[in-house]
Motif scaffolding. Structure first.
Motif, PDB file in Angstrom:
ATOM      1  N   ASP A 177       0.831  -1.208   0.000  1.00 43.68           N
ATOM      2  CA  ASP A 177       0.000   0.000   0.000  1.00 43.68           C
ATOM      3  C   ASP A 177       0.867   1.260   0.000  1.00 43.68           C
ATOM      4  N   GLN A 178       1.997   1.201   0.687  1.00 43.29           N
ATOM      5  CA  GLN A 178       2.879   2.368   0.747  1.00 43.29           C
ATOM      6  C   GLN A 178       3.454   2.694  -0.634  1.00 43.29           C
ATOM      7  N   GLU A 179       3.904   1.657  -1.343  1.00 42.49           N
ATOM      8  CA  GLU A 179       4.449   1.879  -2.690  1.00 42.49           C
ATOM      9  C   GLU A 179       3.382   2.450  -3.614  1.00 42.49           C
ATOM     10  N   LEU A 180       2.183   1.863  -3.555  1.00 42.41           N
ATOM     11  CA  LEU A 180       1.092   2.330  -4.409  1.00 42.41           C
ATOM     12  C   LEU A 180       0.697   3.759  -4.043  1.00 42.41           C
ATOM     13  N   PHE A 181       0.678   4.077  -2.765  1.00 39.36           N
ATOM     14  CA  PHE A 181       0.329   5.427  -2.320  1.00 39.36           C
ATOM     15  C   PHE A 181       1.245   6.469  -2.954  1.00 39.36           C
TER      16      PHE A 181
ATOM     17  N   ALA B 128      -4.178  11.004  -3.324  1.00 37.67           N
ATOM     18  CA  ALA B 128      -3.652   9.645  -3.462  1.00 37.67           C
ATOM     19  C   ALA B 128      -4.270   8.720  -2.424  1.00 37.67           C
ATOM     20  N   ASN B 129      -4.434   9.218  -1.215  1.00 38.10           N
ATOM     21  CA  ASN B 129      -5.016   8.402  -0.153  1.00 38.10           C
ATOM     22  C   ASN B 129      -6.471   8.061  -0.443  1.00 38.10           C
ATOM     23  N   GLN B 130      -7.218   9.021  -0.984  1.00 38.10           N
ATOM     24  CA  GLN B 130      -8.619   8.779  -1.347  1.00 38.10           C
ATOM     25  C   GLN B 130      -8.730   7.688  -2.409  1.00 38.10           C
ATOM     26  N   GLU B 131      -7.834   7.758  -3.417  1.00 34.66           N
ATOM     27  CA  GLU B 131      -7.879   6.755  -4.487  1.00 34.66           C
ATOM     28  C   GLU B 131      -7.447   5.391  -3.972  1.00 34.66           C
ATOM     29  N   LEU B 132      -6.468   5.369  -3.097  1.00 35.53           N
ATOM     30  CA  LEU B 132      -6.020   4.101  -2.513  1.00 35.53           C
ATOM     31  C   LEU B 132      -7.144   3.431  -1.740  1.00 35.53           C
TER      32      LEU B 132
ATOM     33  N   PHE C 159     -10.337   3.777  -2.330  1.00 37.99           N
ATOM     34  CA  PHE C 159     -11.283   3.280  -3.331  1.00 37.99           C
ATOM     35  C   PHE C 159     -10.790   1.953  -3.922  1.00 37.99           C
ATOM     36  N   ILE C 160      -9.511   1.875  -4.233  1.00 33.50           N
ATOM     37  CA  ILE C 160      -8.928   0.669  -4.832  1.00 33.50           C
ATOM     38  C   ILE C 160      -9.066  -0.518  -3.894  1.00 33.50           C
ATOM     39  N   ARG C 161      -8.711  -0.327  -2.642  1.00 36.11           N
ATOM     40  CA  ARG C 161      -8.763  -1.433  -1.674  1.00 36.11           C
ATOM     41  C   ARG C 161     -10.201  -1.833  -1.350  1.00 36.11           C
ATOM     42  N   LYS C 162     -11.070  -0.848  -1.234  1.00 33.63           N
ATOM     43  CA  LYS C 162     -12.460  -1.131  -0.898  1.00 33.63           C
ATOM     44  C   LYS C 162     -13.154  -1.934  -1.984  1.00 33.63           C
ATOM     45  N   ASN C 163     -12.783  -1.710  -3.230  1.00 33.42           N
ATOM     46  CA  ASN C 163     -13.460  -2.363  -4.363  1.00 33.42           C
ATOM     47  C   ASN C 163     -12.658  -3.509  -4.967  1.00 33.42           C
ATOM     48  N   ASN C 164     -11.591  -3.928  -4.288  1.00 32.32           N
ATOM     49  CA  ASN C 164     -10.772  -5.063  -4.746  1.00 32.32           C
ATOM     50  C   ASN C 164     -10.292  -4.916  -6.189  1.00 32.32           C
ATOM     51  N   ILE C 165      -9.855  -3.728  -6.513  1.00 26.55           N
ATOM     52  CA  ILE C 165      -9.377  -3.453  -7.868  1.00 26.55           C
ATOM     53  C   ILE C 165      -7.937  -3.937  -8.011  1.00 26.55           C
TER      54      ILE C 165
ATOM     55  N   PHE D 236      -5.617  -0.033 -13.840  1.00 30.34           N
ATOM     56  CA  PHE D 236      -6.578  -0.539 -12.867  1.00 30.34           C
ATOM     57  C   PHE D 236      -7.536  -1.477 -13.600  1.00 30.34           C
ATOM     58  N   SER D 237      -7.800  -2.614 -13.021  1.00 28.91           N
ATOM     59  CA  SER D 237      -8.650  -3.576 -13.727  1.00 28.91           C
ATOM     60  C   SER D 237      -9.577  -4.311 -12.769  1.00 28.91           C
ATOM     61  N   GLY D 238     -10.678  -4.783 -13.338  1.00 27.93           N
ATOM     62  CA  GLY D 238     -11.638  -5.579 -12.603  1.00 27.93           C
ATOM     63  C   GLY D 238     -12.144  -6.704 -13.474  1.00 27.93           C
ATOM     64  N   GLY D 239     -12.482  -7.833 -12.846  1.00 25.63           N
ATOM     65  CA  GLY D 239     -12.971  -8.979 -13.608  1.00 25.63           C
ATOM     66  C   GLY D 239     -12.076 -10.180 -13.437  1.00 25.63           C
ATOM     67  N   ASN D 240     -11.973 -10.945 -14.501  1.00 22.92           N
ATOM     68  CA  ASN D 240     -11.196 -12.189 -14.479  1.00 22.92           C
ATOM     69  C   ASN D 240     -10.302 -12.211 -15.711  1.00 22.92           C
ATOM     70  N   ILE D 241      -9.291 -11.359 -15.704  1.00 18.58           N
ATOM     71  CA  ILE D 241      -8.443 -11.154 -16.880  1.00 18.58           C
ATOM     72  C   ILE D 241      -7.202 -12.019 -16.816  1.00 18.58           C
TER      73      ILE D 241
END
Length: 366
Positions: free
Chosen positions: A3-7, A67-71, A73-79, A104-109
Motif C-alpha cells: 500500500d505504501q508503494e502504491l500510495f 492519493a489516499n482517497q484513491e487508494l 477506493f482501490i482497496r475497498k473495491n478489490n481493484i 486498474f482492472s476488474g474482472g477475471n483477466i
C-alpha cells in the motif's frame, strides 16, 4: 505491491505536469516513487525535462490527500493494480514508451500466453460490419484469442458481444474510472464480461468520460494487442487514431475493405490505400500475416561459424537457436531489449546472413 508503494505512485501521478513519460523518467532515476519526493532539488533538476515549475509542483501536499482517497477506493473495491515494471502488467504494453504507469482492472483477466487482438471501428456499424465481425470471431474460436475493444457503441460492443457468445475472453478498455459505466445502456453486459475477461483503465475514480479521455485510452487498445482490426470507419474517427497508434508501436493493422461509395468504409479503404493496414477479407488473412497457423517444429540448425556478434546479437541468436522461429515482440521481451533497439539489431543480423524474417514479424536462424 505494498500500500505504501502504491500510495506514493498515485501521489506522483497526481503531480501537475507529471505524465506517464515524465513519471517513468523520475522512477528510473530515483528507483521508487517515494524517493522522488525525498530526492534533493538539484538532483531532480538534472533530469531531462524537469524544470522549476515541476519542482514546485512536487511540493504540493494536496496530492497526498488525493492519493489516499484513491487508494481507499482501490482497496475497498478489490481493484487489481498493474505497475509497468511488474509481471502482471500486459507484456506488449510494456514496450510502448507512453504506456500508463499504472493500470486498474476488474474482472477475471488473463493475458499470459494469449493471442490478443483489438477490434475497433465506427459507432454507426452497418449490417455488413456486424456480419463480418461475427464471422471473423467465430472462425478464430480454435485459436482462443482475447478480444479487446473500447466498450463503446457500434463495433466495440458488437465485438464484445460476439466474443461472449463464443465464450472467448474479452476486455473493455475504459475512458473513465471503474466506479462508473459509459454508456450506461451497456451496464447489462458488465457481469458477463467480468466472468471471462473484464475491464481495464488508467483513469481514477474521480475521472469522467471526457472527450479527451477516449483519445488517450486508444493507445492502450493499440498497445496491448498483437494486431488492431478496423471493421468499419468513416474518413475520420477514433478507430483511425487507434490504427495510427498501432502502426507507431510497430504492430500489425488490418482493415476490412468496402465499396468506395460506402461512407463507413472510407476510413478502412484509405488505410489500405496508404499501406497503413493489411487487407482483411477473412480470418485466414489475419492468421497468415500473424503466423498463427505455423507450428513450432524442432529442427536441426547448424551453428554459424566465424561471425562476430555483439552481446545483443548473441543473446538474440542464442534465443532463436533454442526456441526456433519467434515473434519480434516475444524476442524483445525474452531478450530484455526494447523494440526500438531490437529492430535495428535484427536488421544487422539479417544483413550478416544469420537470421531471416518471416511473415507476421517473425524471425528464425538461417
Amino acid at each position: 505491491m505494498s500500500d505504501q508503494e502504491l500510495f506514493y505512485l498515485l501521489a506522483l501521478l497526481k503531480v501537475d505536469g507529471v505524465g506517464d513519460i515524465m513519471a517513468k523518467k523520475l522512477l528510473v532515476n530515483c528507483s521508487k516513487a517515494e524517493d522522488v519526493f525525498k530526492t534533493k532539488t538539484n538532483q531532480l533538476a538534472a533530469i531531462d525535462g524537469v524544470g522549476s515549475v515541476l519542482l514546485k509542483n512536487l511540493k504540493d501536499k494536496s496530492i497526498f490527500e488525493k492519493a489516499n482517497q484513491e487508494l481507499e477506493f482501490i482497496r475497498k473495491n478489490n481493484i487489481t493494480v498493474s505497475y509497468f515494471q511488474e509481471e502482471n502488467y500486459p507484456d506488449r504494453l510494456k514496450h510502448c514508451l507512453d504506456s500508463p504507469v499504472l493500470l486498474f482492472s476488474g474482472g477475471n483477466i488473463n493475458l499470459k500466453n494469449k493471442k490478443i487482438i483489438s477490434i475497433v471501428g465506427t459507432r454507426q456499424i452497418t449490417s455488413y460490419g456486424i456480419e463480418f465481425c461475427r464471422k471473423l470471431i467465430e472462425d478464430l474460436i480454435p485459436l482462443d484469442p482475447v478480444i479487446v475493444s473500447g466498450f463503446a457503441y457500434g463495433v466495440d460492443i458488437v465485438a464484445h458481444q460476439f466474443a461472449m457468445d463464443y465464450n472467448l475472453q474479452t476486455i473493455g478498455v475504459l475512458a473513465h474510472g471503474l466506479n462508473q459505466v459509459y454508456p450506461k445502456t451497456h451496464k447489462k453486459y458488465m457481469a458477463k464480461m467480468e466472468g471471462n475477461g473484464g475491464f481495464i483503465t488508467e483513469f481514477w475514480s474521480s475521472s469522467n468520460p471526457d472527450k479527451e479521455n477516449f483519445v488517450k485510452r486508444n493507445r492502450i487498445v493499440a498497445g496491448i494487442s498483437e494486431a488492431t482490426i478496423v471493421i468499419e470507419s468513416a474518413d475520420k474517427g477514433g478507430s483511425l487514431i487507434t490504427a495510427n497508434l498501432a502502426n507507431d508501436y510497430n504492430r500489425d493493422v488490418f482493415a476490412v475493405p468496402g465499396r468506395v461509395t460506402d461512407r463507413y468504409s472510407q476510413g478502412c479503404n484509405d488505410l489500405i490505400k496508404t499501406q497503413k493496414a493489411n487487407v482483411l477479407t477473412s480470418a485466414a488473412d489475419l492468421i497468415y500475416v500473424l503466423n498463427w497457423d505455423l507450428e513450432k517444429k524442432p529442427k536441426v540448425i547448424q551453428q554459424q561459424l566465424f561471425i562476430d556478434l555483439n552481446p545483443d546479437e548473441q543473446k538474440i541468436y542464442d534465443f532463436l537457436l533454442k526456441n526456433g522461429k519467434e515473434l519480434l515482440d516475444i524476442i524483445a521481451l525474452e531478450c530484455d531489449l526494447p523494440i526500438f533497439k531490437i529492430s535495428g539489431t535484427l536488421l544487422n543480423m539479417e544483413l550478416k546472413g544469420i537470421i531471416r524474417p518471416l511473415p507476421g514479424k517473425m524471425f528464425e536462424v538461417v
